[in-house]
Design a protein around this motif. Structure first.
Motif, PDB file in Angstrom:
ATOM      1  N   HIS A  32      -5.573  -2.622  18.241  1.00  0.00           N
ATOM      2  CA  HIS A  32      -5.000  -3.060  16.963  1.00  0.00           C
ATOM      3  C   HIS A  32      -3.507  -3.379  17.082  1.00  0.00           C
ATOM      4  O   HIS A  32      -2.858  -3.115  18.103  1.00  0.00           O
ATOM      5  CB  HIS A  32      -5.222  -1.986  15.897  1.00  0.00           C
ATOM      6  CG  HIS A  32      -4.533  -0.681  16.192  1.00  0.00           C
ATOM      7  ND1 HIS A  32      -3.206  -0.462  15.931  1.00  0.00           N
ATOM      8  CD2 HIS A  32      -5.005   0.479  16.738  1.00  0.00           C
ATOM      9  CE1 HIS A  32      -2.876   0.771  16.282  1.00  0.00           C
ATOM     10  NE2 HIS A  32      -3.946   1.356  16.788  1.00  0.00           N
ATOM     11  N   ALA A  81       1.932   3.135  10.674  1.00  0.00           N
ATOM     12  CA  ALA A  81       1.207   2.596   9.512  1.00  0.00           C
ATOM     13  C   ALA A  81       2.093   2.545   8.270  1.00  0.00           C
ATOM     14  O   ALA A  81       1.689   2.909   7.164  1.00  0.00           O
ATOM     15  CB  ALA A  81      -0.069   3.409   9.246  1.00  0.00           C
ATOM     16  N   TYR A 115      -9.587   4.059   0.263  1.00  0.00           N
ATOM     17  CA  TYR A 115      -9.091   5.307   0.850  1.00  0.00           C
ATOM     18  C   TYR A 115      -9.604   6.523   0.091  1.00  0.00           C
ATOM     19  O   TYR A 115      -9.518   7.649   0.586  1.00  0.00           O
ATOM     20  CB  TYR A 115      -7.563   5.303   0.862  1.00  0.00           C
ATOM     21  CG  TYR A 115      -6.993   4.199   1.719  1.00  0.00           C
ATOM     22  CD1 TYR A 115      -6.932   4.325   3.099  1.00  0.00           C
ATOM     23  CD2 TYR A 115      -6.545   3.008   1.147  1.00  0.00           C
ATOM     24  CE1 TYR A 115      -6.434   3.298   3.888  1.00  0.00           C
ATOM     25  CE2 TYR A 115      -6.041   1.990   1.923  1.00  0.00           C
ATOM     26  CZ  TYR A 115      -5.981   2.144   3.301  1.00  0.00           C
ATOM     27  OH  TYR A 115      -5.492   1.120   4.068  1.00  0.00           O
ATOM     28  N   SER A 125      -9.055   8.949   4.700  1.00  0.00           N
ATOM     29  CA  SER A 125     -10.204   8.140   4.307  1.00  0.00           C
ATOM     30  C   SER A 125     -11.422   9.052   4.332  1.00  0.00           C
ATOM     31  O   SER A 125     -11.661   9.752   5.320  1.00  0.00           O
ATOM     32  CB  SER A 125     -10.395   6.959   5.257  1.00  0.00           C
ATOM     33  OG  SER A 125     -11.435   6.113   4.800  1.00  0.00           O
ATOM     34  N   GLU A 159      -8.554   2.210   9.568  1.00  0.00           N
ATOM     35  CA  GLU A 159      -8.469   0.775   9.313  1.00  0.00           C
ATOM     36  C   GLU A 159      -8.906  -0.037  10.527  1.00  0.00           C
ATOM     37  O   GLU A 159      -9.659  -1.010  10.401  1.00  0.00           O
ATOM     38  CB  GLU A 159      -7.032   0.401   8.922  1.00  0.00           C
ATOM     39  CG  GLU A 159      -6.636   0.879   7.534  1.00  0.00           C
ATOM     40  CD  GLU A 159      -5.148   0.791   7.276  1.00  0.00           C
ATOM     41  OE1 GLU A 159      -4.734   1.049   6.139  1.00  0.00           O
ATOM     42  OE2 GLU A 159      -4.382   0.478   8.217  1.00  0.00           O
ATOM     43  N   THR A 160      -8.435   0.362  11.709  1.00  0.00           N
ATOM     44  CA  THR A 160      -8.823  -0.394  12.904  1.00  0.00           C
ATOM     45  C   THR A 160     -10.300  -0.192  13.230  1.00  0.00           C
ATOM     46  O   THR A 160     -10.957  -1.094  13.748  1.00  0.00           O
ATOM     47  CB  THR A 160      -7.935  -0.009  14.103  1.00  0.00           C
ATOM     48  OG1 THR A 160      -8.092  -1.005  15.123  1.00  0.00           O
ATOM     49  CG2 THR A 160      -8.269   1.348  14.678  1.00  0.00           C
ATOM     50  N   THR A 188      -1.022   0.016  11.303  1.00  0.00           N
ATOM     51  CA  THR A 188      -2.471   0.191  11.193  1.00  0.00           C
ATOM     52  C   THR A 188      -2.838   1.658  11.392  1.00  0.00           C
ATOM     53  O   THR A 188      -2.333   2.314  12.299  1.00  0.00           O
ATOM     54  CB  THR A 188      -3.198  -0.655  12.263  1.00  0.00           C
ATOM     55  OG1 THR A 188      -2.792  -2.011  12.154  1.00  0.00           O
ATOM     56  CG2 THR A 188      -4.704  -0.583  12.077  1.00  0.00           C
ATOM     57  N   THR A 189      -3.760   2.171  10.560  1.00  0.00           N
ATOM     58  CA  THR A 189      -4.276   3.527  10.725  1.00  0.00           C
ATOM     59  C   THR A 189      -5.530   3.498  11.591  1.00  0.00           C
ATOM     60  O   THR A 189      -6.100   2.434  11.852  1.00  0.00           O
ATOM     61  CB  THR A 189      -4.638   4.157   9.369  1.00  0.00           C
ATOM     62  OG1 THR A 189      -5.805   3.504   8.837  1.00  0.00           O
ATOM     63  CG2 THR A 189      -3.491   4.047   8.372  1.00  0.00           C
ATOM     64  N   PHE A 238     -12.722   0.184  10.918  1.00  0.00           N
ATOM     65  CA  PHE A 238     -13.431  -0.704   9.998  1.00  0.00           C
ATOM     66  C   PHE A 238     -13.353  -2.157  10.464  1.00  0.00           C
ATOM     67  O   PHE A 238     -14.331  -2.900  10.405  1.00  0.00           O
ATOM     68  CB  PHE A 238     -12.846  -0.589   8.583  1.00  0.00           C
ATOM     69  CG  PHE A 238     -13.175   0.699   7.876  1.00  0.00           C
ATOM     70  CD1 PHE A 238     -14.405   1.315   8.044  1.00  0.00           C
ATOM     71  CD2 PHE A 238     -12.257   1.296   7.039  1.00  0.00           C
ATOM     72  CE1 PHE A 238     -14.717   2.495   7.390  1.00  0.00           C
ATOM     73  CE2 PHE A 238     -12.557   2.483   6.379  1.00  0.00           C
ATOM     74  CZ  PHE A 238     -13.782   3.083   6.549  1.00  0.00           C
ATOM     75  N   ARG A 239     -12.162  -2.574  10.938  1.00  0.00           N
ATOM     76  CA  ARG A 239     -12.018  -3.960  11.388  1.00  0.00           C
ATOM     77  C   ARG A 239     -12.883  -4.227  12.611  1.00  0.00           C
ATOM     78  O   ARG A 239     -13.516  -5.286  12.719  1.00  0.00           O
ATOM     79  CB  ARG A 239     -10.546  -4.244  11.700  1.00  0.00           C
ATOM     80  CG  ARG A 239     -10.292  -5.654  12.206  1.00  0.00           C
ATOM     81  CD  ARG A 239     -10.662  -6.708  11.170  1.00  0.00           C
ATOM     82  NE  ARG A 239      -9.652  -6.831  10.129  1.00  0.00           N
ATOM     83  CZ  ARG A 239      -9.790  -7.592   9.052  1.00  0.00           C
ATOM     84  NH1 ARG A 239     -10.913  -8.281   8.862  1.00  0.00           N
ATOM     85  NH2 ARG A 239      -8.843  -7.661   8.141  1.00  0.00           N
ATOM     86  N   ARG A 286      -2.589   6.219   3.269  1.00  0.00           N
ATOM     87  CA  ARG A 286      -3.495   5.494   4.149  1.00  0.00           C
ATOM     88  C   ARG A 286      -3.993   6.346   5.309  1.00  0.00           C
ATOM     89  O   ARG A 286      -4.854   5.913   6.066  1.00  0.00           O
ATOM     90  CB  ARG A 286      -2.800   4.243   4.677  1.00  0.00           C
ATOM     91  CG  ARG A 286      -2.512   3.201   3.592  1.00  0.00           C
ATOM     92  CD  ARG A 286      -1.561   2.146   4.079  1.00  0.00           C
ATOM     93  NE  ARG A 286      -2.078   1.468   5.259  1.00  0.00           N
ATOM     94  CZ  ARG A 286      -1.304   0.874   6.159  1.00  0.00           C
ATOM     95  NH1 ARG A 286       0.008   0.896   6.028  1.00  0.00           N
ATOM     96  NH2 ARG A 286      -1.839   0.268   7.198  1.00  0.00           N
ATOM     97  N   THR A 294       0.818  -1.207   0.000  1.00  0.00           N
ATOM     98  CA  THR A 294       0.000   0.000   0.000  1.00  0.00           C
ATOM     99  C   THR A 294       0.852   1.258   0.000  1.00  0.00           C
ATOM    100  O   THR A 294       0.390   2.334   0.342  1.00  0.00           O
ATOM    101  CB  THR A 294      -0.904   0.027   1.244  1.00  0.00           C
ATOM    102  OG1 THR A 294      -0.087  -0.119   2.410  1.00  0.00           O
ATOM    103  CG2 THR A 294      -1.922  -1.099   1.203  1.00  0.00           C
TER     104      THR A 294
END
Length: 365
Positions: A120, A155, A82, A23, A128-129, A124-125, A131-132, A20, A15
């Protein structure tokens, strides 16, 4: 050793060409998708543009985020973009509210008496965490409220050393988060940590125990460590400090976790093992923990480091166990279904080896 470092970078998602840290927030996505609320505390510094990047902040920040989950979402999948996200097919950030401290967080929680905090791992952003966490909450129907503790990861594939320091920096913020939730009247706080986030979780509990023996079991009602990127000897030392660990205390492992093999070699461990891919649980026999072996669900290297979130079969088994638990015990606790008290060794470790058929082999090392 340098050879292993380059292999490690190649094993990470490619990536580098994507920013990142950005978003898009699209409120209209909720006209297509369904909402999932994710609360957050973060020790990331707030940037001038309002985002939370990799810099370390001086004070804990509080957020409420709304994620739009696409209408045809299937368990185990997490697709997002993103830039120019498509709410028909992707997870989309629909709203971000900055809260004015613990008092507003308490009001937004609306009296929920159970909060699961997702911590997390490396690289990791914040989005991202989030969304997870939303995906996990939806896929396994996590009870109560879901929260992320977002620590200042760089990240970047090459940011491993920075992330190690940030993980240690973030211990106080995680402890503060737990203490504030309990002060708000939250009855049950569950910690769900992944990869390097498990080291943060263990270090936080250890430091609190040194100041106040018995703190962890009094304030934390369950711990789930997923693919822990943690040295086994270090884990034993931490557990020796936490004399009465939270219950349940679940460690999810897989012998096929290749990224943990690389992490071990980076640290000079000749056996190539971390806690998350340990081949024998004999060294853990004296601790009242449940070791959940998910090796059977690893189909490829890409999913091996987070099979708990990416395997539809494993998610289906957890959901099925929760439905049975609700039928016979409507007040049953959320994560107890993963390792029920009825099968656990009351004096030491319990190993539970899962198969794709839903069968489990239970033994005490």
């Amino acid at each position: 050793m340098l050879r292993y470092f380059f292999i490690f970078l190649l094993a990470l998602p490619l990536t580098a060409c994507v920013d990142r840290t950005i978003s898009e927030t699209v409120p209209t996505a909720l006209s297509v998708g369904s909402p999932e609320t994710v609360f957050a505390t973060t020790t990331r510094a707030r940037e001038p543009d309002g985002s939370y990047g990799f810099k370390r902040g001086e004070a804990l920040q509080y957020l409420e985020m709304t994620v739009s989950i696409p209408p045809n979402h299937t368990p185990g999948t997490l697709d997002f973009s993103y830039a120019n996200p498509n709410p028909e097919k992707q997870f989309v950030m629909a709203g971000v509210d900055e809260l004015q401290g613990p008092s507003e967080m308490k009001a937004r929680l609306g009296g929920k008496d159970e909060v699961s905090i997702f911590i997390h791992g490396y690289n990791t952003t914040q989005f991202e965490t989030t969304f997870r966490a939303a995906q996990l909450s939806r896929d396994i129907n996590i009870p109560g409220a879901i929260m992320v503790y977002s620590w200042p990861s760089q990240a970047r594939g090459a940011g491993y050393a920075y992330d190690l320091d940030s993980m240690l920096f973030a211990r106080d913020g995680l402890e503060q988060t737990v203490r504030q939730l309990k002060a708000m009247g939250v009855r049950r706080v569950i910690l769900v940590a992944h990869s390097m986030g498990t080291a943060l979780t263990m270090e936080m509990m250890r430091q609190a125990e040194l100041r106040e023996p018995g703190w962890a079991s009094k304030n934390i009602e369950g711990v789930v460590l997923i693919a822990p990127d943690l040295d086994v000897d270090l884990f034993r030392s931490q557990m020796d400090t936490i004399i009465t660990p939270p219950d349940p205390f679940i460690v999810m492992v897989s012998r096929k976790d290749k990224l943990l093999n690389i992490s071990a070699r980076l640290r000079g461990t000749t056996q190539g093992e971390r806690l998350g891919n340990i081949s024998s649980v004999d060294a853990l026999a004296d601790y009242k923990i449940s070791i959940l072996d998910t090796t059977a669900f690893n189909k490829d290297a890409d999913s091996s480091h987070f099979v708990a979130a990416t395997s539809p079969a494993l998610l289906a088994i957890i959901n099925s166990a929760r439905r049975v638990s609700r039928t016979f015990d409507p007040d049953g606790r959320g994560f107890d279904v993963i390792a029920p008290n009825s099968v656990r060794n009351p004096t030491g470790a319990t190993e539970i080896v899962l198969s794709e058929t839903g069968q489990a082999r239970v033994s005490s090392p």
